[in-house]
Design an enzyme around this catalytic site. Structure first.
Site, mmCIF file in Angstrom:
data_model
loop_
_atom_site.group_PDB
_atom_site.id
_atom_site.type_symbol
_atom_site.label_atom_id
_atom_site.label_comp_id
_atom_site.label_asym_id
_atom_site.label_seq_id
_atom_site.Cartn_x
_atom_site.Cartn_y
_atom_site.Cartn_z
ATOM 1 N N VAL A 16 0.805 -1.046 -0.002
ATOM 2 C CA VAL A 16 -0.009 0.114 0.028
ATOM 3 C C VAL A 16 0.780 1.277 0.122
ATOM 4 C CG1 VAL A 16 -1.799 1.251 1.283
ATOM 5 C CG2 VAL A 16 -1.983 -1.208 1.132
ATOM 6 N N ARG A 47 11.579 -0.558 7.451
ATOM 7 C CA ARG A 47 12.233 -1.795 8.158
ATOM 8 C C ARG A 47 13.597 -1.987 7.684
ATOM 9 N NH1 ARG A 47 8.180 -6.199 10.423
ATOM 10 N NH2 ARG A 47 7.529 -5.969 8.083
ATOM 11 N N LYS A 106 -6.700 -1.027 10.848
ATOM 12 C CA LYS A 106 -7.980 -1.394 11.552
ATOM 13 C C LYS A 106 -7.697 -1.814 12.769
ATOM 14 C CE LYS A 106 -7.422 -5.478 8.393
ATOM 15 N NZ LYS A 106 -6.352 -4.890 7.588
ATOM 16 N N GLU A 130 -10.322 6.135 6.117
ATOM 17 C CA GLU A 130 -11.154 5.518 5.180
ATOM 18 C C GLU A 130 -10.696 3.968 4.668
ATOM 19 O OE1 GLU A 130 -14.374 4.841 3.584
ATOM 20 O OE2 GLU A 130 -14.419 7.016 3.735
ATOM 21 N N GLY A 135 -10.820 -0.810 1.766
ATOM 22 C CA GLY A 135 -10.268 -0.644 0.644
ATOM 23 C C GLY A 135 -10.791 0.481 0.002
ATOM 24 N N GLY A 188 -2.850 -15.204 -4.774
ATOM 25 C CA GLY A 188 -2.213 -13.871 -4.051
ATOM 26 C C GLY A 188 -3.306 -13.170 -2.858
ATOM 27 N N GLU A 191 -2.861 -14.655 2.545
ATOM 28 C CA GLU A 191 -1.646 -14.687 3.087
ATOM 29 C C GLU A 191 -1.112 -16.200 3.397
ATOM 30 O OE1 GLU A 191 -0.051 -12.012 3.352
ATOM 31 O OE2 GLU A 191 -1.381 -10.602 3.257
ATOM 32 N N ASP A 202 -9.959 -10.230 11.056
ATOM 33 C CA ASP A 202 -10.029 -8.946 10.179
ATOM 34 C C ASP A 202 -11.398 -8.599 10.152
ATOM 35 O OD1 ASP A 202 -8.532 -7.447 7.892
ATOM 36 O OD2 ASP A 202 -10.343 -8.109 6.989
ATOM 37 N N LYS A 206 -12.971 -4.696 11.439
ATOM 38 C CA LYS A 206 -13.774 -3.796 10.738
ATOM 39 C C LYS A 206 -15.213 -3.545 11.237
ATOM 40 C CE LYS A 206 -10.980 -4.931 6.662
ATOM 41 N NZ LYS A 206 -10.827 -5.808 5.666
#
Length: 432
Positions: A16, A47, A106, A130, A135, A188, A191, A202, A206
């Site tokens: 991102v 990092r 999040k 947002e 997304g 993809g 994960e 997740d 949200k």
């Protein structure tokens, strides 16, 4: 137009973050025209400083994120590193040193959004997020600004693309869970460790954020009931099809009928094919909102990925930069209702229950008695004997709406019947 640029620092430069930097560079003139001043990427905290990052000057790269947010000349911090720490400390430090924050985090917002809001308010800065929920889909701003004059009663949606891809493949191709997960990983969408997605963590984060905005009350991650979707089977989809339904992992936030409390939950559910959410395919997200005056609204689009998420981040960046220029502030936390968050047991819903039972007279009467004893009304029953000589039958019961605690108690009582050999499947039914 003001000629002195607004300085932006980026915390994180992964999928991102790199897209945010790219769009800031390639769309610099458009962004300047929309904001009223140019924006300048003034630093990027990472990092791994040795990694090649195309389009980002090496002198902007630093591993000292704390020093970057303490510089004092940064107008906006964009935080896309995720996790609770060090993100929380970096964000509050940014506020202390005069920077507003755009975040896609999040997990942090769901766990500790109240303290972030308080820090932003204390130092007169903005907190926009947002990209933390769905997304590219504009959802946070419509809920907290466009619908600010309305009363929102329910928010129900698909807010995780990985799980929607898996369930969609199971539905359309007949694949099992493991097979569909393997395909999602290869493409993809999933994960290497898909736990956060498939176990609903997740989506639960949200849901906490959405419930807080929609109902003007504080809802934390621990307040959200959560079930994953790893136990969903091809047989569940077959049962759903017989009912004219499909199965989705849903985040559901709703206000009680008397308006005195709210609930937030994440779990797989059967929804009718006629419901708009049923047609959401592949890795797409969609959120269905029900409000008093606006009625029913649906927001749909890609819920993850570098470019879509960066689009949401840049939208927030433009808004925050405009506020900086005008010495204004965007909306802060709205938690004035302070409504209690009810437990899952108080939620009124429907169940689809599939039982393996002895194929002999009187079994259906025993099962019906258990439902009656727990105050749960039966809508439909379907029983089919097996031809494998096992002496068992499949019994499917769909209930009317009842408190979830009563339904759970019914299932536990059914497990204790000698004539019930097993509870093959339990699933809630929503969207009717």
């Amino acid at each position: 137009m003001r000629t002195r640029p607004l300085k932006v620092a980026l915390l994180g430069c992964g999928v991102v973050g790199s897209e945010v930097a790219r769009i800031m560079t390639t769309h610099a003139d458009d962004l300047a025209a929309r904001i009223g001043a140019p924006v300048e990427l003034a630093g990027v905290a990472v990092r791994r400083p040795d990694k090649v990052r195309e389009g980002i000057p090496a002198e902007l790269i630093t591993t000292d994120a704390t020093a970057l947010v303490k510089r004092g000349d940064i107008d906006v911090i964009v935080e896309v590193i995720g996790g609770v720490e060090p993100a929380r400390t970096l964000i509050t430090t940014a506020f202390e040193h005069g920077a507003s924050v755009v975040s896609a985090n999040k997990a942090l917002l769901a766990q500790d959004g109240a303290s972030l809001y308080a820090a932003a308010e204390q130092h007169g800065q903005d907190l926009y997020y947002e990209a933390a929920v769905a997304g590219a889909i504009p959802l946070v701003r419509p809920l907290r600004e466009s619908l600010a004059g309305d009363k929102i009663n329910r928010v129900m949606g698909i807010v995780n693309g990985t799980t929607n891809f898996i369930l969609d493949k199971m539905d359309t191709s007949g694949a099992g869970y493991s097979e569909a997960l393997d395909e999602a990983t290869a493409l993809g969408y999933a994960e290497a460790d898909p736990t956060a997605d498939v176990e609903g963590f997740d989506a639960a984060a949200k849901a906490a954020i959405l419930a807080g905005i929609a109902f003007h009350t504080r809802v934390r991650l621990d307040d959200v009931y959560r079930e994953g979707m790893t136990e969903v089977t091809a047989a569940d989809f077959a049962s759903a099809r017989e009912m004219g339904c499909t199965i989705k992992l849903l985040a559901i936030c709703e206000r009680a009928a008397d308006g005195g409390s709210v609930t937030a939950r994440v779990h797989p559910a059967m929804i009718p094919l006629s419901h708009p959410l049923a047609s959401v395919r592949e890795a797409y997200n969609a959120v269905f909102v029900e409000a008093d005056a606006a009625g029913q609204l649906m927001f749909y689009g890609p819920g993850a990925g570098g470019a879509p998420t960066a689009s949401a981040v840049l939208g927030d960046l433009v808004a925050v930069c405009r506020n900086k220029l005008n010495e204004a502030k965007g909306p802060g936390e709205s938690a004035y209702t302070q409504l209690p968050v009810s437990s899952m047991g108080e939620v009124v819903t429907r169940y689809h229950i599939s039982l393996d039972v002895a194929d002999k007279p009187g079994v259906l009467a025993q099962v019906a008695t258990v439902f009656a004893e727990h105050g749960v009304s039966i809508d439909t029953v379907r029983q089919q004997g097996r031809q494998d000589g096992s002496g068992e039958a499949s019994l499917v019961v769909v209930t009317h709406r009842a408190p979830d605690a009563a339904l759970s108690g019914t299932v536990e009582a059914l497990r204790k019947l000698d004539t019930v050999r097993g509870v093959a499947s339990i699933m809630r039914v929503e969207g009717e």
